[in-house]
Design a protein around this motif. Structure first.
Motif, PDB file in Angstrom:
ATOM      1  N   MET A   1     -11.717   4.273   9.521  1.00 51.36           N
ATOM      2  CA  MET A   1     -10.954   3.104   9.169  1.00 51.36           C
ATOM      3  C   MET A   1      -9.555   3.189   9.783  1.00 51.36           C
ATOM      4  N   PHE A   2      -8.917   4.355   9.647  1.00 52.46           N
ATOM      5  CA  PHE A   2      -7.589   4.512  10.244  1.00 52.46           C
ATOM      6  C   PHE A   2      -7.632   4.321  11.751  1.00 52.46           C
ATOM      7  N   LEU A   3      -8.681   4.832  12.364  1.00 49.84           N
ATOM      8  CA  LEU A   3      -8.796   4.716  13.807  1.00 49.84           C
ATOM      9  C   LEU A   3      -8.807   3.254  14.229  1.00 49.84           C
ATOM     10  N   HIS A   4      -9.560   2.448  13.546  1.00 43.60           N
ATOM     11  CA  HIS A   4      -9.608   1.019  13.855  1.00 43.60           C
ATOM     12  C   HIS A   4      -8.258   0.363  13.592  1.00 43.60           C
ATOM     13  N   MET A   5      -7.605   0.725  12.496  1.00 52.22           N
ATOM     14  CA  MET A   5      -6.309   0.132  12.153  1.00 52.22           C
ATOM     15  C   MET A   5      -5.239   0.483  13.177  1.00 52.22           C
ATOM     16  N   VAL A   6      -5.195   1.728  13.616  1.00 50.72           N
ATOM     17  CA  VAL A   6      -4.164   2.101  14.584  1.00 50.72           C
ATOM     18  C   VAL A   6      -4.475   1.533  15.969  1.00 50.72           C
ATOM     19  N   TYR A   7      -5.741   1.338  16.276  1.00 47.31           N
ATOM     20  CA  TYR A   7      -6.090   0.703  17.540  1.00 47.31           C
ATOM     21  C   TYR A   7      -5.605  -0.741  17.552  1.00 47.31           C
ATOM     22  N   ILE A   8      -5.823  -1.449  16.458  1.00 45.03           N
ATOM     23  CA  ILE A   8      -5.326  -2.824  16.347  1.00 45.03           C
ATOM     24  C   ILE A   8      -3.799  -2.854  16.412  1.00 45.03           C
ATOM     25  N   ALA A   9      -3.156  -1.830  15.865  1.00 46.59           N
ATOM     26  CA  ALA A   9      -1.696  -1.750  15.891  1.00 46.59           C
ATOM     27  C   ALA A   9      -1.151  -1.400  17.271  1.00 46.59           C
ATOM     28  N   GLY A  10      -2.023  -1.038  18.199  1.00 42.27           N
ATOM     29  CA  GLY A  10      -1.577  -0.791  19.571  1.00 42.27           C
ATOM     30  C   GLY A  10      -1.537   0.666  19.979  1.00 42.27           C
ATOM     31  N   ALA A  11      -2.119   1.554  19.217  1.00 40.29           N
ATOM     32  CA  ALA A  11      -2.097   2.979  19.548  1.00 40.29           C
ATOM     33  C   ALA A  11      -3.037   3.248  20.718  1.00 40.29           C
ATOM     34  N   ARG A  12      -2.496   3.850  21.775  1.00 42.35           N
ATOM     35  CA  ARG A  12      -3.306   4.185  22.941  1.00 42.35           C
ATOM     36  C   ARG A  12      -3.105   5.634  23.389  1.00 42.35           C
ATOM     37  N   ASN A  13      -2.271   6.379  22.648  1.00 42.86           N
ATOM     38  CA  ASN A  13      -2.079   7.795  22.941  1.00 42.86           C
ATOM     39  C   ASN A  13      -1.946   8.569  21.628  1.00 42.86           C
ATOM     40  N   PHE A  14      -1.880   9.894  21.741  1.00 45.80           N
ATOM     41  CA  PHE A  14      -1.851  10.737  20.541  1.00 45.80           C
ATOM     42  C   PHE A  14      -0.652  10.424  19.646  1.00 45.80           C
ATOM     43  N   THR A  15       0.513  10.309  20.233  1.00 45.38           N
ATOM     44  CA  THR A  15       1.726  10.116  19.441  1.00 45.38           C
ATOM     45  C   THR A  15       1.680   8.815  18.650  1.00 45.38           C
ATOM     46  N   SER A  16       1.320   7.724  19.308  1.00 42.83           N
ATOM     47  CA  SER A  16       1.291   6.455  18.584  1.00 42.83           C
ATOM     48  C   SER A  16       0.164   6.448  17.550  1.00 42.83           C
ATOM     49  N   GLY A  17      -0.975   7.064  17.848  1.00 38.69           N
ATOM     50  CA  GLY A  17      -2.051   7.165  16.864  1.00 38.69           C
ATOM     51  C   GLY A  17      -1.641   7.990  15.656  1.00 38.69           C
ATOM     52  N   PHE A  18      -0.987   9.114  15.914  1.00 40.61           N
ATOM     53  CA  PHE A  18      -0.520   9.981  14.831  1.00 40.61           C
ATOM     54  C   PHE A  18       0.514   9.270  13.969  1.00 40.61           C
ATOM     55  N   VAL A  19       1.521   8.701  14.604  1.00 38.68           N
ATOM     56  CA  VAL A  19       2.615   8.068  13.862  1.00 38.68           C
ATOM     57  C   VAL A  19       2.114   6.857  13.080  1.00 38.68           C
ATOM     58  N   ASN A  20       1.334   6.000  13.720  1.00 37.57           N
ATOM     59  CA  ASN A  20       0.844   4.812  13.023  1.00 37.57           C
ATOM     60  C   ASN A  20      -0.041   5.169  11.830  1.00 37.57           C
ATOM     61  N   SER A  21      -0.960   6.104  12.006  1.00 38.60           N
ATOM     62  CA  SER A  21      -1.830   6.463  10.890  1.00 38.60           C
ATOM     63  C   SER A  21      -1.054   7.172   9.782  1.00 38.60           C
ATOM     64  N   TYR A  22      -0.066   7.979  10.133  1.00 38.73           N
ATOM     65  CA  TYR A  22       0.715   8.660   9.100  1.00 38.73           C
ATOM     66  C   TYR A  22       1.574   7.675   8.312  1.00 38.73           C
ATOM     67  N   ILE A  23       2.122   6.690   8.983  1.00 37.09           N
ATOM     68  CA  ILE A  23       2.917   5.680   8.274  1.00 37.09           C
ATOM     69  C   ILE A  23       2.032   4.920   7.286  1.00 37.09           C
ATOM     70  N   ILE A  24       0.838   4.545   7.714  1.00 39.19           N
ATOM     71  CA  ILE A  24      -0.088   3.847   6.814  1.00 39.19           C
ATOM     72  C   ILE A  24      -0.411   4.730   5.609  1.00 39.19           C
ATOM     73  N   TRP A  25      -0.755   5.993   5.866  1.00 38.80           N
ATOM     74  CA  TRP A  25      -1.093   6.928   4.790  1.00 38.80           C
ATOM     75  C   TRP A  25       0.089   7.105   3.829  1.00 38.80           C
ATOM     76  N   PHE A  26       1.279   7.304   4.386  1.00 40.66           N
ATOM     77  CA  PHE A  26       2.482   7.551   3.599  1.00 40.66           C
ATOM     78  C   PHE A  26       2.789   6.371   2.678  1.00 40.66           C
ATOM     79  N   VAL A  27       2.737   5.170   3.213  1.00 41.09           N
ATOM     80  CA  VAL A  27       3.047   3.980   2.413  1.00 41.09           C
ATOM     81  C   VAL A  27       2.032   3.799   1.290  1.00 41.09           C
ATOM     82  N   VAL A  28       0.755   3.945   1.589  1.00 41.65           N
ATOM     83  CA  VAL A  28      -0.269   3.790   0.558  1.00 41.65           C
ATOM     84  C   VAL A  28      -0.137   4.884  -0.506  1.00 41.65           C
ATOM     85  N   ASP A  29       0.126   6.115  -0.086  1.00 44.19           N
ATOM     86  CA  ASP A  29       0.259   7.235  -1.019  1.00 44.19           C
ATOM     87  C   ASP A  29       1.404   7.012  -2.000  1.00 44.19           C
TER      88      ASP A  29
END
Length: 92
Positions: A1-29
């Protein structure tokens, strides 16, 4: 699910995938900790499990436990974000 969400958010490399998914996780947590656990469950009796409506003391004393679990969830989020960042590199 995170993979799909960060792809829609524009993640195309490790850094943007990591940062975008961590921000989503952090906010929900932390939304769960402050709004749901401390805000709603501790103060709104209609939202509690049946049979626990009179446990005001127990619900209000769990604030510290909820915050500690929030920090644990934040640490778990780092591992999940690393995995998602790696999958972004592999799949995209």
């Amino acid at each position: 699910m995170f993979l799909h969400m960060v792809y829609i958010a524009g993640a195309r490399n490790f850094t943007s995938g990591f940062v975008n998914s961590y921000i989503i996780w952090f906010v929900v947590d932390w939304f769960d900790v402050f709004v749901l656990d401390i805000g709603i469950l501790a103060n709104w009796k209609k939202c509690r499990l049946p049979g626990t409506e009179t446990m005001d003391k127990e619900y209000r004393s769990n604030n510290r436990k909820s915050i500690i679990e929030g920090f644990i969830g934040t640490a778990i989020g780092l591992v999940i974000a690393l995995i998602v960042g790696g999958l972004v590199v592999i799949l995209f």
